[in-house]
Scaffold this motif. Structure first.
Motif, mmCIF file in Angstrom:
data_model
loop_
_atom_site.group_PDB
_atom_site.id
_atom_site.type_symbol
_atom_site.label_atom_id
_atom_site.label_comp_id
_atom_site.label_asym_id
_atom_site.label_seq_id
_atom_site.Cartn_x
_atom_site.Cartn_y
_atom_site.Cartn_z
ATOM 1 N N ARG A 166 0.677 -0.033 4.712
ATOM 2 C CA ARG A 166 0.091 1.291 4.503
ATOM 3 C C ARG A 166 0.821 2.084 3.425
ATOM 4 O O ARG A 166 0.270 3.038 2.874
ATOM 5 C CB ARG A 166 0.098 2.068 5.817
ATOM 6 N N ASP A 169 -0.780 0.569 -0.044
ATOM 7 C CA ASP A 169 -2.230 0.389 -0.081
ATOM 8 C C ASP A 169 -2.639 -1.065 0.084
ATOM 9 O O ASP A 169 -3.575 -1.550 -0.563
ATOM 10 C CB ASP A 169 -2.808 0.950 -1.394
ATOM 11 N N PRO A 171 -3.751 -4.134 2.970
ATOM 12 C CA PRO A 171 -4.295 -4.230 4.328
ATOM 13 C C PRO A 171 -3.436 -5.069 5.272
ATOM 14 O O PRO A 171 -3.840 -5.321 6.404
ATOM 15 C CB PRO A 171 -5.657 -4.894 4.101
ATOM 16 N N TYR A 172 -2.290 -5.503 4.804
ATOM 17 C CA TYR A 172 -1.471 -6.402 5.611
ATOM 18 C C TYR A 172 0.005 -6.006 5.528
ATOM 19 O O TYR A 172 0.446 -5.353 4.581
ATOM 20 C CB TYR A 172 -1.642 -7.850 5.138
ATOM 21 N N LEU A 250 -2.297 -8.676 9.845
ATOM 22 C CA LEU A 250 -3.443 -7.888 9.400
ATOM 23 C C LEU A 250 -3.792 -6.921 10.526
ATOM 24 O O LEU A 250 -4.673 -7.191 11.353
ATOM 25 C CB LEU A 250 -4.625 -8.798 9.075
#
Length: 409
Positions: A166, A169, A171-172, A250
């Motif tokens: 996070r 940016d 997703p994992y 994820l």
């Protein structure tokens, strides 16, 4: 090189027990068991399950107390104590005792340094914040985690780092882990002379395990220096072992991890009638949570172990698949296990080949606040030729039904 022994950490937690901020959690597992195995491994047999036909029908399966506290800014401590009716050595044992330094992250990377006596990051059957390293959906653990629970622990320092997606940016999340440790030099003895098990028994720091009465290490046998009682967490040769690994997450949808372990033991070293066993393995795991509240998990392990100059040597393999889903007020779980060992040593009179499978069906339901009832039907079928040497049939099918009433606080 030796690591500071865990009793120092235990003493720290004892002194801190009354300090502000200390949190104590516990679990008491009272269970009823109906089992048909001939002779279990805790009584010197080669059964695969914790309970056999002679085991008490009612018993305390787990009694665990865990203390956690903040020692200082970014430094925490934890100790896990356990007691059980089926034991050799001390009735109360130390399952884990460690300190952790978790500095505030300056960016996307979050790091931690952990020192003491603790489990390596392997099991996908336990919750991160569970008490006592117990499986969350079943009574028994799979073969991989049953072995780790009894014969493998980190007595050293572990460094881990995780990049939180996070912050960049992504997703994992990705993570790394590495450790150095001492002790665990006899690790591999159980796999060679007793074989895999399907159990929830977890060893303590000073645990003692009774091997089957095999002729290989009898006083007049080819390995007379080996005691029939082993102490799996002993240091024998003064060498450090290591492991390293990586993981990928994820969110909560998919978690993947890998680990490479090598205790670097001197396989010719002997101390207090305990041999060093050079044991190494590769471990892989995955957890997938698709839509519909399913949780699918898998672990696989492949490795080898050796003592002496190829006096006893074997490859070992195991894997399992697990599926769980809410059903009514609780959760239903199905697990399928495969396990094997294959010898390649110089002692044909010491057969160590094994193969087998296990199926567990469990259901866990809450009864009240902090009280739950778990049931498990377990079937294990295995073929181990060495059973003939202690008067047992080489092929055995073991069944058990367990009702586990658990109190958490």
């Amino acid at each position: 090189m030796r690591f500071t022994p865990p009793p120092i950490l235990l003493a720290l937690m004892t002194l801190a027990g009354g300090a502000d901020g200390a949190e104590w959690r516990g679990l008491l597992d009272v269970r009823a068991v109906d089992a048909d195995a001939n002779r279990g491994f805790l009584d010197g047999g080669m059964g695969k399950t914790r309970y056999d036909a002679q085991s008490p029908r009612l018993s305390v399966g787990q009694a665990v107390l865990q203390g956690d506290m903040d020692v200082a800014d970014s430094i925490s401590a934890s100790v896990v104590l356990s007691a059980e009716q089926q034991h050799r050595g001390r009735a109360v044992g130390v399952r884990e005792a460690w300190l952790a330094w978790s500095p505030l992250p300056a960016g996307a990377w979050k790091t931690r340094v952990k020192a003491g006596f603790f489990f390596p990051p392997t099991s996908v059957e336990t919750d991160y914040d569970s008490v006592g390293w117990l499986p969350k959906h079943t009574v028994s653990s799979a073969a991989i985690n049953s072995w780790i629970g009894e014969e493998l622990r980190t007595n050293g320092i572990e460094w881990s780092a995780r990049r939180l997606g996070r912050y960049v940016d992504a997703p994992y999340d990705v993570g790394l882990v590495a450790a150095v440790f001492n002790g665990n030099d006899p690790t591999g003895t159980l796999l060679a002379w007793r074989g895999w098990s399907i159990s929830d028994r977890i060893g303590g720091r000073n645990d003692a395990l009774l091997l089957p009465n095999l002729p290989s290490y009898a006083p007049d046998g080819p390995i007379p220096a080996q005691s029939r009682t082993i102490h799996p967490f002993r240091e024998i040769d003064g060498r450090l072992g290591y492991y390293y690994g990586a993981n990928l997450g994820l969110g909560r949808t998919l978690e993947l991890s890998s680990l490479r372990y090598d205790n670097l033991a001197d396989a010719t070293a002997i101390k207090d009638n305990q041999w060093g066993w050079r044991t190494r393995f590769t471990h892989l795991s995955a957890v997938w949570r698709p839509r519909g509240e399913w949780e699918l998990a898998a672990q696989a392990m492949a490795g080898d172990t050796m003592m002496g100059r190829n006096l006893v040597a074997l490859d070992f393999r195991s894997w399992f698949l697990l599926a769980s889903h809410p059903l009514g007020p609780g959760t239903a779980t199905l697990r399928y296990d495969r396990f094997s060992t294959r010898e390649h040593d110089h002692l044909p009179t010491d057969p160590n080949n094994e193969r087998g499978y296990a199926v567990a069906l469990a259901y866990d339901a809450p009864l009240a606040d902090h009280v739950s009832l778990m049931t498990e039907a377990l079937l294990v079928r295995s073929d181990r030729g060495a059973r003939l040497q202690i008067g047992e049939a080489p092929v055995q099918t073991e069944r058990s039904l367990t009702l586990s009433l658990r109190f958490n606080w």
